[in-house]
Design a protein around this motif. Structure first.
Motif, PDB file in Angstrom:
ATOM      1  N   ASP A  44     -58.090  36.532  67.709  1.00  7.27           N
ATOM      2  CA  ASP A  44     -56.818  37.250  67.777  1.00  7.27           C
ATOM      3  C   ASP A  44     -56.189  37.257  69.166  1.00  7.27           C
ATOM      4  O   ASP A  44     -55.062  37.716  69.331  1.00  7.27           O
ATOM      5  CB  ASP A  44     -56.962  38.678  67.253  1.00  7.27           C
ATOM      6  CG  ASP A  44     -57.860  39.547  68.112  1.00  7.27           C
ATOM      7  OD1 ASP A  44     -58.443  39.058  69.105  1.00  7.27           O
ATOM      8  OD2 ASP A  44     -58.002  40.736  67.773  1.00  7.27           O
ATOM      9  N   PRO A  79     -44.244  33.437  69.072  1.00  8.46           N
ATOM     10  CA  PRO A  79     -44.691  33.767  67.721  1.00  8.46           C
ATOM     11  C   PRO A  79     -44.184  32.751  66.701  1.00  8.46           C
ATOM     12  O   PRO A  79     -43.053  32.280  66.786  1.00  8.46           O
ATOM     13  CB  PRO A  79     -44.075  35.148  67.475  1.00  8.46           C
ATOM     14  CG  PRO A  79     -43.901  35.730  68.847  1.00  8.46           C
ATOM     15  CD  PRO A  79     -43.558  34.549  69.721  1.00  8.46           C
ATOM     16  N   TRP A  95     -51.958  30.508  64.166  1.00 11.35           N
ATOM     17  CA  TRP A  95     -50.627  30.788  64.681  1.00 11.35           C
ATOM     18  C   TRP A  95     -50.634  31.584  65.974  1.00 11.35           C
ATOM     19  O   TRP A  95     -51.501  32.426  66.184  1.00 11.35           O
ATOM     20  CB  TRP A  95     -49.844  31.598  63.648  1.00 11.35           C
ATOM     21  CG  TRP A  95     -49.773  30.917  62.339  1.00 11.35           C
ATOM     22  CD1 TRP A  95     -50.621  31.082  61.271  1.00 11.35           C
ATOM     23  CD2 TRP A  95     -48.838  29.919  61.945  1.00 11.35           C
ATOM     24  NE1 TRP A  95     -50.244  30.252  60.253  1.00 11.35           N
ATOM     25  CE2 TRP A  95     -49.154  29.527  60.630  1.00 11.35           C
ATOM     26  CE3 TRP A  95     -47.761  29.332  62.580  1.00 11.35           C
ATOM     27  CZ2 TRP A  95     -48.430  28.572  59.950  1.00 11.35           C
ATOM     28  CZ3 TRP A  95     -47.033  28.373  61.894  1.00 11.35           C
ATOM     29  CH2 TRP A  95     -47.368  28.006  60.588  1.00 11.35           C
ATOM     30  N   ARG A 135     -49.074  34.660  67.746  1.00  8.29           N
ATOM     31  CA  ARG A 135     -48.550  35.908  67.173  1.00  8.29           C
ATOM     32  C   ARG A 135     -47.771  36.746  68.164  1.00  8.29           C
ATOM     33  O   ARG A 135     -47.231  37.792  67.811  1.00  8.29           O
ATOM     34  CB  ARG A 135     -49.697  36.761  66.627  1.00  8.29           C
ATOM     35  CG  ARG A 135     -50.571  36.108  65.621  1.00  8.29           C
ATOM     36  CD  ARG A 135     -50.226  36.286  64.177  1.00  8.29           C
ATOM     37  NE  ARG A 135     -49.421  37.367  63.726  1.00  8.29           N
ATOM     38  CZ  ARG A 135     -49.856  38.537  63.262  1.00  8.29           C
ATOM     39  NH1 ARG A 135     -51.126  38.821  63.246  1.00  8.29           N
ATOM     40  NH2 ARG A 135     -49.013  39.434  62.827  1.00  8.29           N
ATOM     41  N   TRP A 180     -53.577  34.372  65.734  1.00  9.42           N
ATOM     42  CA  TRP A 180     -54.317  34.552  64.499  1.00  9.42           C
ATOM     43  C   TRP A 180     -54.804  33.162  64.110  1.00  9.42           C
ATOM     44  O   TRP A 180     -54.052  32.347  63.581  1.00  9.42           O
ATOM     45  CB  TRP A 180     -53.471  35.159  63.384  1.00  9.42           C
ATOM     46  CG  TRP A 180     -54.282  35.404  62.154  1.00  9.42           C
ATOM     47  CD1 TRP A 180     -55.214  36.389  61.952  1.00  9.42           C
ATOM     48  CD2 TRP A 180     -54.258  34.637  60.950  1.00  9.42           C
ATOM     49  NE1 TRP A 180     -55.774  36.275  60.705  1.00  9.42           N
ATOM     50  CE2 TRP A 180     -55.200  35.205  60.065  1.00  9.42           C
ATOM     51  CE3 TRP A 180     -53.541  33.516  60.541  1.00  9.42           C
ATOM     52  CZ2 TRP A 180     -55.429  34.697  58.798  1.00  9.42           C
ATOM     53  CZ3 TRP A 180     -53.776  33.016  59.274  1.00  9.42           C
ATOM     54  CH2 TRP A 180     -54.705  33.603  58.414  1.00  9.42           C
ATOM     55  N   GLU A 223     -49.473  32.564  57.732  1.00  7.01           N
ATOM     56  CA  GLU A 223     -49.513  33.540  58.809  1.00  7.01           C
ATOM     57  C   GLU A 223     -49.506  34.951  58.227  1.00  7.01           C
ATOM     58  O   GLU A 223     -48.697  35.260  57.353  1.00  7.01           O
ATOM     59  CB  GLU A 223     -48.319  33.341  59.722  1.00  7.01           C
ATOM     60  CG  GLU A 223     -48.332  34.247  60.926  1.00  7.01           C
ATOM     61  CD  GLU A 223     -47.150  33.996  61.850  1.00  7.01           C
ATOM     62  OE1 GLU A 223     -47.158  34.571  62.937  1.00  7.01           O
ATOM     63  OE2 GLU A 223     -46.234  33.241  61.489  1.00  7.01           O
ATOM     64  N   ARG A 228     -48.823  38.914  57.780  1.00  5.45           N
ATOM     65  CA  ARG A 228     -47.681  39.774  58.103  1.00  5.45           C
ATOM     66  C   ARG A 228     -48.160  40.913  59.013  1.00  5.45           C
ATOM     67  O   ARG A 228     -49.328  41.211  59.080  1.00  5.45           O
ATOM     68  CB  ARG A 228     -47.077  40.371  56.821  1.00  5.45           C
ATOM     69  CG  ARG A 228     -46.586  39.325  55.854  1.00  5.45           C
ATOM     70  CD  ARG A 228     -45.237  38.797  56.293  1.00  5.45           C
ATOM     71  NE  ARG A 228     -44.759  37.831  55.332  1.00  5.45           N
ATOM     72  CZ  ARG A 228     -44.306  36.655  55.663  1.00  5.45           C
ATOM     73  NH1 ARG A 228     -44.262  36.280  56.908  1.00  5.45           N
ATOM     74  NH2 ARG A 228     -43.876  35.816  54.752  1.00  5.45           N
ATOM     75  N   SER A 276     -47.545  43.406  62.739  1.00  7.31           N
ATOM     76  CA  SER A 276     -47.341  43.237  64.175  1.00  7.31           C
ATOM     77  C   SER A 276     -48.577  42.678  64.837  1.00  7.31           C
ATOM     78  O   SER A 276     -49.699  42.933  64.419  1.00  7.31           O
ATOM     79  CB  SER A 276     -46.960  44.581  64.802  1.00  7.31           C
ATOM     80  OG  SER A 276     -48.015  45.483  64.661  1.00  7.31           O
ATOM     81  N   ALA A 277     -48.349  41.919  65.860  1.00  9.28           N
ATOM     82  CA  ALA A 277     -49.435  41.367  66.672  1.00  9.28           C
ATOM     83  C   ALA A 277     -49.662  42.272  67.851  1.00  9.28           C
ATOM     84  O   ALA A 277     -48.841  43.118  68.176  1.00  9.28           O
ATOM     85  CB  ALA A 277     -49.058  39.952  67.132  1.00  9.28           C
TER      86      ALA A 277
END
Length: 166
Positions: free
Chosen positions: A36, A51, A75, A77, A107, A160, A162, A164-165
């Motif tokens: 992460d 992102p 991805w 993020r 991610w 990806e 859903r 918030s990162a």
């Protein structure tokens, strides 16, 4: 001559993990199934990361702890940010951990089996930046043309998640 990275030729960012510095195998064995956040060197490449861009986790080193090659696809993020102590429990080189200044939210699910350097070269992709300059800093990158070949070796790119990162 080096190719300039831009939106027109960027296929994916490549984040390198050296098992002599960060023990990804121990992280996976402890139940970590995705990455992460990862350290990046401040600079124009890190600033380009955004992102929704594709990201690849690459394991480097001598191949004794984990095979060299692609160990995850996913991805970006978030944007580059000051680093914190995330993942501190799996660093094997504390000096390297303390030297990290910037990180990027990601991610990237970890693959059960890698796409190895041998497979990548056999597919005709011999010019990846990480192969030409293995000591280069994070992030490295994969061109759209290289990724088009590599995607035939990779599992389907994950959707990806859903939310918030970090």
């Amino acid at each position: 001559m080096a190719t300039t990275i831009d939106e027109g030729n960027l296929g994916a960012w490549l984040l390198k993990c050296n098992p002599a510095v960060y023990d990804l195998r121990a992280a996976v064995d402890a139940g970590v199934d995705y990455v992460d956040s990862w350290s990046v060197r401040p600079g124009y490449r890190a600033e380009m990361m955004a992102p929704g861009q594709k990201a690849v986790l690459w394991v480097s080193g001598d191949g004794t702890r984990m095979a060299r090659g692609i160990w995850g696809v996913g991805w970006v993020r978030g944007r580059v940010r000051p680093a914190d102590a995330e993942g501190a429990g799996f660093w094997t080189d504390q000096g390297a951990r303390r030297s990290v200044r910037m990180a990027i939210a990601l991610w990237i699910p970890v693959l059960a089996e890698p796409v190895t350097v041998k497979e990548i070269r056999a597919a005709g992709v011999t010019d990846l930046e990480v192969l030409r300059m293995p000591q280069g800093s994070n992030p490295s990158w994969i061109s759209q043309a290289q990724l088009a070949v590599l995607e035939h070796l990779l599992p389907e790119w994950p959707t990806e998640p859903r939310g918030s990162a970090k």
